[in-house]
Design an enzyme around this catalytic site. Structure first.
Site, PDB file in Angstrom:
ATOM      1  N   LYS A 160       8.104   9.153  20.511  1.00  0.00           N
ATOM      2  CA  LYS A 160       8.288  10.034  21.658  1.00  0.00           C
ATOM      3  C   LYS A 160       7.245  10.272  22.331  1.00  0.00           C
ATOM      4  O   LYS A 160       7.266  11.439  23.440  1.00  0.00           O
ATOM      5  CB  LYS A 160       8.958  11.220  21.026  1.00  0.00           C
ATOM      6  CG  LYS A 160      10.653  11.071  20.639  1.00  0.00           C
ATOM      7  CD  LYS A 160      11.166  12.428  20.176  1.00  0.00           C
ATOM      8  CE  LYS A 160      12.180  12.179  19.019  1.00  0.00           C
ATOM      9  NZ  LYS A 160      12.522  13.653  18.336  1.00  0.00           N
TER      10      LYS A 160
ATOM     11  N   THR B  61       0.700  -1.104  -0.155  1.00  0.00           N
ATOM     12  CA  THR B  61      -0.070   0.011  -0.180  1.00  0.00           C
ATOM     13  C   THR B  61       1.097   1.142   0.127  1.00  0.00           C
ATOM     14  O   THR B  61       0.701   2.108  -0.525  1.00  0.00           O
ATOM     15  CB  THR B  61      -0.991  -0.010   1.292  1.00  0.00           C
ATOM     16  OG1 THR B  61      -1.725  -1.133   1.305  1.00  0.00           O
ATOM     17  CG2 THR B  61      -2.048   1.287   0.958  1.00  0.00           C
TER      18      THR B  61
ATOM     19  N   ARG C 280      -2.446   5.664   7.453  1.00  0.00           N
ATOM     20  CA  ARG C 280      -2.705   4.288   7.810  1.00  0.00           C
ATOM     21  C   ARG C 280      -2.387   4.166   9.350  1.00  0.00           C
ATOM     22  O   ARG C 280      -1.271   4.585   9.824  1.00  0.00           O
ATOM     23  CB  ARG C 280      -1.567   3.206   7.215  1.00  0.00           C
ATOM     24  CG  ARG C 280      -1.610   1.796   7.804  1.00  0.00           C
ATOM     25  CD  ARG C 280      -1.043   0.652   7.108  1.00  0.00           C
ATOM     26  NE  ARG C 280      -2.000   0.365   5.959  1.00  0.00           N
ATOM     27  CZ  ARG C 280      -1.766  -0.880   5.337  1.00  0.00           C
ATOM     28  NH1 ARG C 280      -0.789  -1.897   5.618  1.00  0.00           N
ATOM     29  NH2 ARG C 280      -2.517  -1.123   4.228  1.00  0.00           N
TER      30      ARG C 280
HETATM   31  N1  ASP Z   1      -2.789  -5.429   3.445  1.00  0.00           N
HETATM   32  C1  ASP Z   1      -4.055  -5.593   3.766  1.00  0.00           C
HETATM   33  C2  ASP Z   1      -4.361  -4.845   5.124  1.00  0.00           C
HETATM   34  O1  ASP Z   1      -3.292  -3.725   5.416  1.00  0.00           O
HETATM   35  C3  ASP Z   1      -4.286  -7.209   4.293  1.00  0.00           C
HETATM   36  C4  ASP Z   1      -3.854  -7.886   5.158  1.00  0.00           C
HETATM   37  O2  ASP Z   1      -2.706  -7.143   5.902  1.00  0.00           O
HETATM   38  O3  ASP Z   1      -4.110  -8.805   5.605  1.00  0.00           O
HETATM   39  O4  ASP Z   1      -5.564  -4.595   5.570  1.00  0.00           O
END
Ligand code: ASP
Length: 329
Positions: free
Chosen positions: A101, A74, A123
């Site tokens: 930190k 990703t 993320r």
């Molecule tokens: N790459 C995907 C996620 O980040 C699926 C996984 O990690 O299983 O959700």
């Protein structure tokens, strides 16, 4: 192929075909808005397959990829997408950041905002963290996966892969199999595919299927063979052991025996069933290598390819207002 269910681009809005500032999830998107993003992604596939992979429409804009949780495909995919569109792309990973930190999430977000990011891609391990940041910053925010909540670009790239391989989505039987409970991929896919009128089944051990999942418009199966019966698409999910706090499955070996996709099991699905997996794969656990690597059935590498096109489309669409594109401001 354009989504046949999608009405004309600005139907129902009067403004433009994607009237959202952020992409925090598939939840709340109309079917034609999902179809619009898929159509937009189509144009980037040919460019990505050529040798000169450049379009400069995001020149001068800064895209910050703020990844508070590990990622390979990703993060790389968003970085490549931003660079192919000519943006300045900066990756911030937690290992090198002040989060270690003790800086709060909001402070980090305000810092990125003060640096005048034009798009922030996030993320985070906590469900809802992306929305929290989206509410505080001045630029569009894209969810690259938050906890167990959503992973909207994965849902879109999977829908695009299915649409291209099968020529349609409406009416297909899609079996989403395995660790549905911990999977943001499953959630975004259920939302996208049911919106686009697929018949979605969730298949897995009772401990790994959320209670009341039927409310999302899907059918629940705990018997793997029954769930695969006649399926057009078999989407396998990774067993997410890092999100498990207890014994959800007896052992990886037993899990494979009951819920691992093998060639014999796949024979239950439609003869031309497509096999998908978002990666990273636990080979020999949820999927056998012979299935994952079967060029006729597996769409796993195509999913990765579609990921770049979808992320280019999302970056382009979400920055149109900022770039002063007529009709989008
Ligand atoms: N790459 C995907 C996620 O980040 C699926 C996984 O990690 O299983 O959700």
């Amino acid at each position: 192929m354009p989504n046949p269910a999608a009405p004309t681009a600005d139907a129902g809005h009067g403004v433009h075909p994607f009237p959202h500032r952020h992409l925090t999830g598939i939840f709340g998107l109309q079917p034609w808005e999902i179809g619009f993003l898929l159509d937009e992604a189509e144009q980037w596939i040919a460019l990505n397959r050529g040798t000169a992979k450049h379009d400069n429409r995001l020149a001068g804009l800064t895209v910050i990829n703020a990844f508070f949780e590990n990622s390979t495909r990703t993060l790389l995919s968003f970085e490549i997408a931003g660079k192919r569109l000519g943006a300045d792309v900066v990756n911030m990973s937690v290992a090198q950041s002040s989060v270690k930190k003790g800086e709060t999430l909001i402070d980090t977000a305000m810092t990125l905002n003060a640096m005048r990011a034009d798009v922030i891609v996030i993320r985070h391990e906590a469900s809802g963290a992306v929305q929290l940041i989206a509410d505080k910053v001045d630029c569009p925010v894209l969810n690259a996966g938050d906890g167990r909540h959503e992973h909207p670009t994965q849902g879109l790239l999977d829908a695009l892969t299915i649409r291209r391989r099968k020529g349609r989505i409406a009416g297909l039987v899609v079996a989403i199999c395995g660790d549905v409970l911990h999977s943001r991929v499953a959630r975004s896919n259920i939302l996208a595919l049911t919106a686009l009128a697929a018949e979605v089944r969730v298949v897995g051990p009772p401990t790994l299927i959320p209670a009341a999942i039927e409310r999302m418009g899907v059918k629940r199966f705990t018997d793997f063979d029954a769930g695969l019966d006649g399926a057009d698409v078999v989407m396998m999910l990774r067993l997410q052991r890092e999100r498990m706090s207890g014994g959800f499955v007896p052992s990886p070996r037993e899990y494979h025996a009951l819920y691992g996709l093998t060639p014999e099991r796949l024979a239950r699905a439609a003869p031309d069933a497509l096999v998908m997996h978002p990666g990273p794969m636990n080979r020999g656990v949820e999927i056998a290598s012979s299935v994952a690597d079967d060029p006729l059935r597996s769409a796993i590498t195509e999913q990765v390819e579609m990921g770049v096109a979808v992320r280019m489309a999302c970056l382009d669409v979400l920055t149109r207002a900022r770039r002063g594109i007529e009709g989008w401001a």
